[in-house]
Design a protein around this motif. Structure first.
Motif, mmCIF file in Angstrom:
data_model
loop_
_atom_site.group_PDB
_atom_site.id
_atom_site.type_symbol
_atom_site.label_atom_id
_atom_site.label_comp_id
_atom_site.label_asym_id
_atom_site.label_seq_id
_atom_site.Cartn_x
_atom_site.Cartn_y
_atom_site.Cartn_z
ATOM 1 N N LYS A 47 152.644 75.353 92.980
ATOM 2 C CA LYS A 47 152.140 76.478 93.932
ATOM 3 C C LYS A 47 151.956 77.561 93.451
ATOM 4 O O LYS A 47 152.857 78.155 92.755
ATOM 5 N N LYS A 81 150.753 90.734 103.220
ATOM 6 C CA LYS A 81 151.353 91.858 102.214
ATOM 7 C C LYS A 81 150.788 92.223 100.946
ATOM 8 O O LYS A 81 151.384 92.506 99.815
ATOM 9 N N PRO A 98 152.758 83.871 98.522
ATOM 10 C CA PRO A 98 153.607 84.520 99.935
ATOM 11 C C PRO A 98 153.015 85.837 100.248
ATOM 12 O O PRO A 98 152.981 86.249 101.315
ATOM 13 N N GLY A 158 154.175 85.297 110.895
ATOM 14 C CA GLY A 158 155.294 84.922 110.020
ATOM 15 C C GLY A 158 155.586 85.450 108.966
ATOM 16 O O GLY A 158 154.559 85.870 108.549
ATOM 17 N N GLN A 159 156.774 85.574 108.405
ATOM 18 C CA GLN A 159 157.059 86.237 107.191
ATOM 19 C C GLN A 159 157.462 85.343 106.141
ATOM 20 O O GLN A 159 158.105 84.352 106.701
ATOM 21 N N VAL A 160 157.851 85.749 105.133
ATOM 22 C CA VAL A 160 158.390 84.822 103.825
ATOM 23 C C VAL A 160 159.602 84.559 104.401
ATOM 24 O O VAL A 160 160.472 85.481 104.591
ATOM 25 N N LEU A 174 157.883 81.332 107.415
ATOM 26 C CA LEU A 174 156.600 81.250 107.610
ATOM 27 C C LEU A 174 156.046 80.109 108.842
ATOM 28 O O LEU A 174 156.745 79.212 109.144
ATOM 29 N N GLN A 196 150.668 79.064 107.720
ATOM 30 C CA GLN A 196 150.780 79.744 106.287
ATOM 31 C C GLN A 196 151.583 78.923 105.627
ATOM 32 O O GLN A 196 150.864 79.071 104.205
ATOM 33 N N GLN A 197 152.379 78.185 105.852
ATOM 34 C CA GLN A 197 153.121 77.219 104.825
ATOM 35 C C GLN A 197 152.088 76.133 104.323
ATOM 36 O O GLN A 197 151.992 76.021 103.062
ATOM 37 N N ILE A 216 149.536 85.389 102.067
ATOM 38 C CA ILE A 216 149.684 84.449 103.214
ATOM 39 C C ILE A 216 150.426 85.275 104.698
ATOM 40 O O ILE A 216 150.508 84.959 105.518
ATOM 41 N N SER A 217 151.058 86.409 104.237
ATOM 42 C CA SER A 217 151.963 86.969 104.989
ATOM 43 C C SER A 217 151.332 88.535 105.416
ATOM 44 O O SER A 217 152.322 89.193 105.983
#
Ligand code: FES
Ligand code: FES
Lengths: 800, 162
Positions: free
Chosen positions: A11, A22, A16, B81-83, B86, B90-91, A19-20
């Motif tokens: 992955k 940032k 990360p 959602g955040q790390v 999530l 997102q996941q 997808i968030s």
């Protein structure tokens, strides 16, 4: 020991942040004191600028400065890849300036700019700039531009010719045609495309008067090259005084390789306003005129064949529309990257290709995903189908009869297509074409197509199946071929990698390459983890900033996986070598007795006498006890110049259904068997193929840049330019064969463009196959419902 | 230009902003509230990169004036959602390689989250239809579709065991 992640579908470590929310793209950056720049663009495709009155704009709210071309002392932008280079071919070069001074050559060329406190104020003030124009007649089509009496764009380019270039063996080709049993000819239009990465381009220019240094954040595939070009060619500033940074890049597909006018403009503007950072971000509509376009060829192809379908000669004449001025490597794309692979995977004994580059009043044209290779693949793959059609032989069988056999490699093209003007040669490194085709034919159920066509016809649909047995050329390289003989950038084409193992045992890899979504932070970590035995989570991969990364030529032309991986593998080998020497010192052993497994350095025969890479890095960093002649720290840089390009290949098969009533074409199945050699990360490889396939399908079915006769871009927004949508595409069926490349130390080849190179021709062949029962032999792309409906109507003798 | 006062909830927090009347919701989110996860990919409401949830429904935030969002509850990608926490969508985008450059991704995830909230078991065709207003230039949509299917299955499983 770390598990070996090379070849695993790991992955992505980039994800990360993306997808968030940032990620950090160009437009996400805000700097203290930042002002905003907007550019006034020409509404005319061809006009002289008589005067520009900026007084009202200067007085508008929030305006800090108004700039015209006359204010800017810089040189025109460089053109770094002339056609033929040292072979002595005349290139009539005209390139843009930061802002146009005397005349404009396409709608969208920048003529003035406003710096204001806010982006909205800058745009508002543009409307107050008064330009007195002298409109001139325009021409947008390459064939018309070469005709007598056409509007002339540049004094130094009579008849709008940029260059006349050729490659191959003319005499042998003429002889092949003289003795040919069958000759097939066709005019092929490979229409103009607009790349449209989802992130548009932008820059933040910042001049620091205290240090006399320039920094530019740019959405670019090539920060190191831009520093070189801006410094040495455009601005006349010492190279060490410029720093280029590419933050996260939201897609590029070739459109962010180049030195653009706005880069120089934003730096000039920052200096002008006393060193405030100045941000410019193009709007999407602006992008349609200010960022390069791709393709735009008109080609006449003749094929000489035997009655058994063996191709004996290929003659190609192409007009390449390069736009109103030249982009950074515009002439290199329809020449070196096109003519030299026109024989594809086939043993065609005689090939000759002539290309004329043409100026027209359109946006400049340069490399777009595939860059020359999709155009070449389209020509040769359509040619194979036209031969099959003429002779009544199955298209797969015609290909089988012409494939290079597996023992042909390394293959030296007999017409000299891969021989540079100084005699330096490239070879097709490897290949085994039939197994890939057979696998794809089986997956697609090719043998049952006749029954499926009949079933579809009963539903009012014309089913067509199309093959594309492509090859791709990865790794715009090597330097000795592409630079020394002027076939390329007039520059070297190596790549670089630096690896540091810090005191804590953590590893920092810096690359000269520049990702735009390909997942380099993951794949290079996989490679270095494999090479050093360090777990991936202990490795970080950095790139994108000329301060802190070794010089690199950037990422385009699927070159990172061939050339960049070579650099990373070499740098890791240097780290291992030094760690081994130091382990010998620590273990009081002879260096030849130290064996390395993963991150462990052991004395042969005494397995418990060992040190880990972490222990070695710790001691070498502290440097309390280094042997004479050994420098502290594990820090190694390597440069890699590949000996040859790599040549992935495969077979793609498209199945389409054309609605006989409406002309609407639906892609119902897409099968692809690709051979990209060894894979670093098969998940990422598949993703690259998916995206490339969709882009190539987009060209065949929907995307088209359309100008009216006055040079207005009619498809000038996302309302009018049809990018592929999720609803219009099926899921893709992928498989592989694996023929490792002997050129690359890991056996990898590259995959960034393969999907796009193959899929356009596959879909075009499928649609033409679908229409063939109506007696239609060839229809040009894109296969919009209206165009296909009209063709069906005329074929049936109706009103169209 | 006289400014307008906008009061709304963003990602569960009460926020108040003074904006020019012409300010778009996406501009206010990105520039005033510095939530740069919501992207701008076009100027004709075609691309969906700017998709957020307004009162629980997916909306292209470039088609809404900031003033129109007064009194609403807005969720952006940062709030989904955040790390470490999530959202299943997102996941799944991460697990299934549903993104490459990541630029379309926040909008794509917000559109997909809206779909799965309304339709817990969407077919491939329903997914493709639901995200037809979101353009991705990198992935060819193949893995995005796979990610949405996966997320929907995970969410159904979680709902069943709850
Ligand atoms: S920014 Fe493209 S739809 Fe909103
Ligand atoms: S991941 Fe790049 S546009 Fe979708």
């Amino acid at each position: 020991m770390a598990t070996d992640v090379l070849g695993a579908p790991v992955k992505r470590v980039e994800d990360p942040r993306f997808i968030s929310g940032k990620g950090r793209y160009l437009d996400d950056i805000k700097l203290p004191g930042m002002a905003h720049l907007a550019i006034l663009r020409s509404p005319y495709a061809h006009a002289n600028i008589r005067s520009i009155d900026t007084s009202a704009a200067k007085a508008a709210p929030g305006v800090v400065a108004v700039i015209t071309g006359a204010d800017i002392p810089y040189n025109p932008l460089p053109m770094a890849w002339p056609a033929g280079g040292a072979s002595g071919i005349q290139n009539n070069v005209n390139t843009p300036r930061a802002l146009a001074t005397d005349s404009v050559k396409w709608t969208g060329e920048g003529v003035a700019a406003v710096v204001a406190e806010t982006a909205a104020q800058a745009v508002d003030a543009l409307e107050l700039i008064q330009v007195e124009w002298e409109p001139l007649p325009a021409v947008t089509d390459a064939e018309k531009a070469l005709a007598d009496g056409a509007p002339q764009l540049h004094e130094n380019a009579p008849n709008n010719r940029v260059f006349d270039w050729q490659v191959g063996d003319r005499a042998a080709t003429d002889a092949a045609f003289a003795g040919a049993e069958v000759v097939v000819s066709q005019r092929l239009v490979n229409h103009r495309l607009i790349p449209n990465p989802m992130e548009v381009r932008g820059d933040i220019g910042w001049y620091n008067p205290g240090t006399d240094e320039y920094t530019i954040w740019m959405s670019s595939q090539t920060p190191h090259i831009q520093r070189l070009l801006l410094a040495a060619f455009v601005m006349g500033v010492p190279e060490q005084k410029i720093r280029c940074i590419s933050p996260d890049v939201g897609g590029a597909f070739g459109s962010k390789i180049y030195c653009y006018a706005d880069m120089a403009l934003s730096l000039f503007a920052s200096r002008l306003v006393g060193g405030r950072p100045v941000k410019w971000v193009e709007t999407r509509r602006e992008s349609f005129g200010s960022t390069i376009h791709g393709r735009d060829h008109i080609t006449y192809v003749d094929v000489a064949a035997t009655r058994q379908g063996e191709v004996k000669g290929l003659r190609v004449r192409t007009l390449a529309n390069l736009g109103g001025r030249l982009s950074t490597i515009g002439p290199g794309i329809p020449t070196t990257l096109y003519g030299r692979i026109l024989s594809g995977p086939y043993k065609i004994p005689a090939v000759h290709c002539e290309v004329t580059g043409v100026y027209t009043n359109t946006t400049f044209v340069d490399a777009y995903r595939g860059a020359g290779r999709p155009e070449a693949t389209y020509v040769v793959e359509r040619a194979m189908d036209l031969v099959a059609d003429e002779l009544g032989i199955d298209p797969a069988e015609v290909r089988r009869r012409n494939f290079l056999p597996p023992d042909a490699f390394p293959y030296d093209n007999p017409s000299g297509l891969l021989t540079a003007v100084n005699g330096s040669k490239l070879y097709i490194d490897s290949g085994n074409y039939e197994p890939a085709m057979d696998k794809a034919l089986a997956m697609a159920g090719y043998a049952d197509m006749a029954a499926r066509k009949a079933e579809a016809r009963a539903r009012g649909k014309l089913l067509g199946v199309g093959l594309s047995t492509y090859i791709e050329v990865c790794g715009v390289a090597p330097s000795k071929w592409i630079g020394a003989v002027g076939e390329g950038w007039g520059a070297a084409m190596w790549e670089s990698s630096n690896i540091k193992v810090h005191l804590t045992g953590k590893v920092v890899v810096t690359m000269g390459t520049q990702p735009q979504g390909q997942g380099h932070e993951t794949t290079f970590a996989q490679i270095v983890s494999h090479e050093l035995g360090v777990p991936m989570e202990d490795i970080v991969v950095q790139h994108s900033d000329t301060q802190g990364t070794p010089f690199g030529y950037g990422s385009y032309g699927s070159r990172t996986s061939n050339v960049g991986t070579g650099a990373a593998v070499k740098a890791a080998a240097k780290i291992r070598d030094k760690a081994r020497r130091y382990a010998a010192h620590m273990l009081e052993a002879n260096v030849d007795d130290i064996e390395v497994e993963g991150a462990e350095y052991r004395v042969k025969g005494s397995p418990d006498k060992k040190k880990t890479l972490q222990e070695i890095a710790f001691a070498l960093d502290l440097a309390f006890d280094t042997p004479p002649g050994m420098e502290p720290y594990l820090d190694e840089t390597a440069y890699h110049d590949t000996d040859n390009c790599t040549f992935p290949f495969g077979t793609h098969i498209a199945v389409v259904e054309v609605d006989e009533e409406t002309g609407n074409t639906e892609l119902v199945r897409y099968v692809a068997v690709d051979d990209v050699g060894k894979k670093i990360n098969p998940m990422i490889v598949d993703g690259q193929l998916h995206g490339g396939i969709a882009q190539g399908v987009g060209q065949a079915l929907w995307e088209e840049a359309v100008y009216d006769d006055d040079g207005q871009l009619l498809s000038g927004s996302l309302l009018d330019y049809a990018l592929p949508r999720a609803e219009w595409l099926p899921s893709f069926e992928l498989d592989e064969t694996v023929t490792p490349s002997p050129v690359n130390p890991l056996g990898v080849k590259g995959v960034g463009e393969a999907g796009c190179i193959a899929s356009t021709a596959a879909v075009a062949n499928a649609v033409n196959d679908a229409l063939s029962p109506l007696g239609i032999r060839h229809l040009d792309m894109p296969f919009t419902a209206q165009k296909v409906w009209s063709a069906i109507q005329s074929a049936k003798g109706g009103q169209a | 230009m006289a400014e307008l006062h906008v009061a709304l909830e963003v990602n569960g927090e009460h926020r108040e902003v003074d904006v020019e009347p012409r300010t778009l919701l996406v501009t206010m989110l990105r520039e005033d509230l510095e939530l740069t996860g919501t992207h701008v990919g076009c100027d004709t409401s075609q691309c969906g990169a700017c998709t957020v949830h307004v009162d629980g429904r997916a909306v292209k935030s470039c088609t809404v004036l900031a003033a129109q969002a007064d009194g609403t509850s807005v969720t952006t990608i940062e709030g989904l959602g955040q790390v470490g926490s999530l959202h299943p969508i997102q996941q799944a985008f991460w697990d299934k390689h549903g993104l490459q450059c990541g630029f379309c991704t926040p909008g794509m995830i917000m559109a997909a989250a809206d779909l799965v909230a309304r339709n817990p078991d969407p077919s491939e065709a329903e997914i493709r239809h639901a995200i037809a207003g979101n353009i991705c230039r990198c992935t060819g949509y193949h893995n995005i579709v796979a990610a949405v299917r996966e997320a929907a299955a995970v969410m159904r499983g979680a709902a069943a065991s709850a």
